[in-house]
Design a protein around this motif. Structure first.
Motif, PDB file in Angstrom:
ATOM      1  N   LEU A 199       0.913  -1.157   0.162  1.00 59.62           N
ATOM      2  CA  LEU A 199      -0.016  -0.146  -0.089  1.00 59.62           C
ATOM      3  C   LEU A 199       0.883   1.317   0.049  1.00 59.62           C
ATOM      4  CD1 LEU A 199      -2.759  -1.023   2.557  1.00 59.62           C
ATOM      5  CD2 LEU A 199      -2.863  -0.659  -0.079  1.00 59.62           C
ATOM      6  N   HIS A 253      -4.333   7.137  -4.605  1.00 58.63           N
ATOM      7  CA  HIS A 253      -5.176   6.799  -3.368  1.00 58.63           C
ATOM      8  C   HIS A 253      -6.797   7.034  -3.924  1.00 58.63           C
ATOM      9  CE1 HIS A 253      -1.918   7.409  -0.177  1.00 58.63           C
ATOM     10  NE2 HIS A 253      -1.465   6.816  -1.448  1.00 58.63           N
ATOM     11  N   VAL A 269      -8.990  -0.311  -4.485  1.00 58.92           N
ATOM     12  CA  VAL A 269      -7.896  -1.207  -4.122  1.00 58.92           C
ATOM     13  C   VAL A 269      -8.586  -2.517  -3.919  1.00 58.92           C
ATOM     14  CG1 VAL A 269      -5.735  -1.718  -2.889  1.00 58.92           C
ATOM     15  CG2 VAL A 269      -6.266   0.577  -3.822  1.00 58.92           C
ATOM     16  N   ILE A 312      -4.221   2.208   5.587  1.00 59.51           N
ATOM     17  CA  ILE A 312      -5.572   1.699   5.057  1.00 59.51           C
ATOM     18  C   ILE A 312      -6.398   2.886   4.857  1.00 59.51           C
ATOM     19  CG2 ILE A 312      -7.614   0.453   5.703  1.00 59.51           C
ATOM     20  CD1 ILE A 312      -5.820  -1.660   6.813  1.00 59.51           C
ATOM     21  N   PHE A 314      -6.968   5.047   1.780  1.00 59.09           N
ATOM     22  CA  PHE A 314      -7.648   4.407   0.556  1.00 59.09           C
ATOM     23  C   PHE A 314      -9.157   4.403   0.791  1.00 59.09           C
ATOM     24  CE2 PHE A 314      -3.284   3.213   0.564  1.00 59.09           C
ATOM     25  CZ  PHE A 314      -2.865   3.530  -0.752  1.00 59.09           C
ATOM     26  N   LEU A 358     -11.088   0.662  -0.552  1.00 66.78           N
ATOM     27  CA  LEU A 358     -10.415  -0.793  -0.082  1.00 66.78           C
ATOM     28  C   LEU A 358     -11.338  -1.928   0.427  1.00 66.78           C
ATOM     29  CD1 LEU A 358      -6.637  -0.799   1.150  1.00 66.78           C
ATOM     30  CD2 LEU A 358      -8.482  -2.242   2.405  1.00 66.78           C
TER      31      LEU A 358
END
Length: 148
Positions: free
Chosen positions: A60, A66, A70, A116, A119, A122
């Protein structure tokens, strides 16, 4: 909009079977449109969860965009469950009081969670190691392990 896919595999070591001399490795295959890149690292004395968290942090952190979705594909079920259920939110709210089974990995979780959160789109999916979706990652992992 294209999705970035991360295919992540690590050696399936459980804590009770790991010693300082136990070989261990992780692999991430990054795919976006027609592009593919492999990341990997190996060493000794790491559990599957530790390897997976390090692989995810590394992968990542390499992504420049971003704003794209993902999708993480992993062979490590506990990590997939914690992230998809967002259990880490209550850990942070409770001043990092985590279940005893997750305590050895706490510093890695604390490093991963802010990444995390960069994003907004995700998702993470658990796959068994024999799932055809994971073939490239698991084959690459086998090659990395033979070099340790």
């Amino acid at each position: 909009m294209a999705t970035i896919h991360l295919y992540l595999a690590s050696t399936p070591h459980q804590p009770e079977h790991v010693t300082a001399t136990t070989p261990a490795a992780w692999v991430v295959i990054l795919r976006y449109a027609d592009h593919q890149k492999a990341l990997n690292n190996g060493g000794y004395g790491h559990t599957e969860t530790q390897l997976t968290l390090r692989a995810l942090i590394t992968a990542l952190s390499t992504l420049k965009r971003h704003d794209l979705p993902v999708h993480v594909h992993t062979t490590t079920e506990p990590v997939a469950a914690i992230i998809s259920e967002q259990r880490y939110l209550s850990w942070r709210q409770n001043n990092w009081q985590v279940p005893e089974t997750d305590q050895p990995d706490l510093s890695q979780w604390q490093e991963l969670i802010p990444i995390i959160e960069e994003f907004p789109d995700l998702t993470i999916t658990y796959h068994t190691t024999d799932d055809p979706t994971m073939t490239t990652a698991t084959t690459t992992l086998t090659a990395v392990m033979t070099k340790l």
